[in-house]
Design an enzyme around this catalytic site. Structure first.
Site, PDB file in Angstrom:
ATOM      1  N   LYS A   1     141.787 126.288  17.842  1.00 53.92           N
ATOM      2  CA  LYS A   1     141.306 125.127  18.590  1.00 53.92           C
ATOM      3  C   LYS A   1     140.715 125.560  19.925  1.00 53.92           C
ATOM      4  O   LYS A   1     140.909 126.693  20.365  1.00 53.92           O
ATOM      5  CB  LYS A   1     142.430 124.117  18.801  1.00 53.92           C
ATOM      6  CG  LYS A   1     143.624 124.606  19.610  1.00 53.92           C
ATOM      7  CD  LYS A   1     144.781 123.621  19.477  1.00 53.92           C
ATOM      8  CE  LYS A   1     146.066 124.105  20.093  1.00 53.92           C
ATOM      9  NZ  LYS A   1     146.151 124.055  21.552  1.00 53.92           N
TER      10      LYS A   1
ATOM     11  N   TYR B   1     133.018 130.550  52.545  1.00 53.07           N
ATOM     12  CA  TYR B   1     133.052 129.173  52.998  1.00 53.07           C
ATOM     13  C   TYR B   1     134.195 128.922  53.966  1.00 53.07           C
ATOM     14  O   TYR B   1     135.291 129.472  53.813  1.00 53.07           O
ATOM     15  CB  TYR B   1     133.202 128.223  51.805  1.00 53.07           C
ATOM     16  CG  TYR B   1     131.893 127.939  51.122  1.00 53.07           C
ATOM     17  CD1 TYR B   1     130.879 127.254  51.788  1.00 53.07           C
ATOM     18  CD2 TYR B   1     131.656 128.350  49.822  1.00 53.07           C
ATOM     19  CE1 TYR B   1     129.662 126.986  51.166  1.00 53.07           C
ATOM     20  CE2 TYR B   1     130.446 128.087  49.188  1.00 53.07           C
ATOM     21  CZ  TYR B   1     129.455 127.404  49.873  1.00 53.07           C
ATOM     22  OH  TYR B   1     128.264 127.150  49.257  1.00 53.07           O
TER      23      TYR B   1
END
Lengths: 345, 345
Positions: A33, A242
């Site tokens: 999956k 940042y």
């Protein structure tokens, strides 16, 4: 090239399946999956079918269709979400085996696809998927007359071998399925490791195939190498990235590499994670950006042209610990931008 | 259907671009890196080109190739990582404009593609991408003779309008580019909001287009609806999900929905996040699984067939706060399994 390389070691995948198969007293399937935990369901399923796996598990019918196309006829493709509304055409076209979760799903399947193979999912205490003991009691005779191919449940705490929930679920599963002559399945990777009484007729390893805990003996399957864009000298006190969140304590050499959280390198792992220049640990500095990461390569023996995020020294569970997460999420987060390569000698 | 639906509102995207364009005193481009922050670079770029955008920005040349194929000839496609090793054939074939980050890249470009358009990226203090003032001084004359199309830099703290770093970077950028007759660019979304002196000749909005902070007036662009697999009654004291981490304080109705962290619904957001049944907030209970989430739908007016994760009440920045992250990472984490739909009236 600016994109990072994600290499999937198919030999390691084969080896992990063989070892889990050797531990299983019965048939060993494979959970593919979420695109085989992000590693490519088609290629992974083909490789494991070649090893001998005959039962594959996906989350939704759309995934089942892709796995069936990769495998061709023969193997069974089970769908954990069961028979969802409007899924009958996919289930028929790709010969999928829905694992029925509720009375509603059972009625839907009986009405629309009475003769199409299906399995039953029982809830033994996780309260997530499958029929409760009371529901099962109410419809068991009807369900059995329709001829399920498999009856399964799922353990909530199998990654903790000593958790009392494991024994409780085992006991409930035994009770709910006693005297039914249908193949049974209870265990994913964690359950395989709990021992033979948890194996029943079919096991469903997932994370262990892909190199993750709780299968601590697994070979790592994934490696990631990220190209360096440039390297700069940063003086004491200069900030990187940042929000100026990191400042150089001494003069440092900072590499900017070409990958970031858009590649599933979770921002949360930044402060504790290093990349590797050959054998040398090079810490991430500043915040992980969307497509870029700053790395202190001052200790590298020579200016690196790429740095490794996943290798034999740093595995998915190391990154998981650094991010406050689990190896499963590290794998399924790896994005679509990598140059994915399959290694098979 | 078992897969969740991710709907991208192209009208909201257009509107956000128009509003940022109206705020920009100059040309407004569009950042479509990381597959347009996960929303599909081809469709997003085509939509914004139709609005009038002529300058697009991607992270790596491979992304540039995809955007060029979507846009055809005409618009400029800039590559932030610049001219990486072995990228010359992609740069030529798709007519990409690399933003040169270093002397190494400048030499590579001059040697291999002397007459091919390029831009220059300068570092004004973020220490991430671009040439430092000293490097730029050393090669500026050579670079200018090669005829760059754009000179740009990037702000480290533009999401905090009062941060002193903004003014410092502006001043350094002015100094580094004074008296050069080449178009200049400094600002992404945050810089646009800082005001006209930050706009120069070209702005580069990204997150604001896609509905995220710091553009607080942005219209939300993404909504997510997740199908319910089944709903069960859980008695007081029963646990839900992995590791028994949640127990019902009173009898509750628990829906299991068909999406999880493999769809980029970060595990970290679980404890603080709700899904919506029409207008009713339904809290997540237990741990988010790979493909499944338990949700307490006791307060819903009727049993829901699907629940919303992103809608007009719960936006990407709400999820970011719940996960200890930023809206950017929420967007780029959204995985490949969704049924992606583009709404345009």
């Amino acid at each position: 090239m600016g994109t990072a390389t994600l290499t999937i070691d198919l030999n390691a995948l084969r080896k992990n399946w063989r070892r889990l198969n050797a531990m299983s007293s019965t048939e060993t399937g494979a959970v593919v999956k979420a695109d085989a935990y992000g590693l490519g369901a088609a290629r992974v399923a083909q490789t494991l079918a070649d090893e001998g796996a005959r039962s594959f598990f996906v989350a939704v019918a759309e995934e089942g269709a892709a796995v069936r196309e990769a495998l061709g006829d023969g193997p069974t493709v089970y769908v954990f979400s069961g028979h969802m509304k409007d899924d009958d055409s996919l289930i028929a076209k790709y010969n999928l085996t829905p694992l029925i979760n509720s009375i509603d799903q059972l009625l839907r399947h009986a009405e629309l696809m009475k003769n199409h193979p299906f399995g039953i999912q029982l809830d033994t205490g996780m309260n997530r998927l499958g029929m409760e003991p009371s529901e099962w009691q109410a419809v068991r005779d009807i369900a059995m007359r329709l001829g399920p191919q498999l009856i399964m449940s799922h353990l909530a705490c199998a990654d903790e071998p000593n958790h009392p929930m494991n024994g409780q679920q085992l006991e409930i599963f035994e009770k709910m399925t006693a005297a039914l002559s249908v193949p049974r399945s209870l265990s994913a990777t964690g359950g395989i490791l709990l021992g033979e009484e948890y194996h029943f007729d079919l096991t469903r390893p997932g994370i262990g195939l892909y190199g993750g805990l709780p299968f601590s003996d697994a070979d790592p399957v994934v490696s990631i190498d990220i190209p360096v864009i440039q390297i700069r000298d940063v003086e004491t006190g200069e900030s990187v990235g940042y929000a100026n969140s990191w400042r150089a304590p001494t003069p440092r050499k900072i590499a900017t590499v070409s990958a970031g959280y858009a590649d599933g390198i979770l921002r949360a792992m930044g402060p504790k994670t290093s990349l590797y220049a050959d054998g040398v640990k090079c810490p991430i500095v500043g915040r992980i950006s969307m497509d870029l990461i700053g790395v202190d390569v001052s200790e590298a023996e020579q200016p690196p042209s790429s740095l490794a995020l996943l290798n034999s020294a740093q595995k998915i569970d190391h990154l998981a610990r650094n991010a406050g997460s689990i190896g499963y999420e590290i794998l399924t987060s790896l994005g679509a931008r990598y140059d994915r390569r399959y290694d098979e000698v």
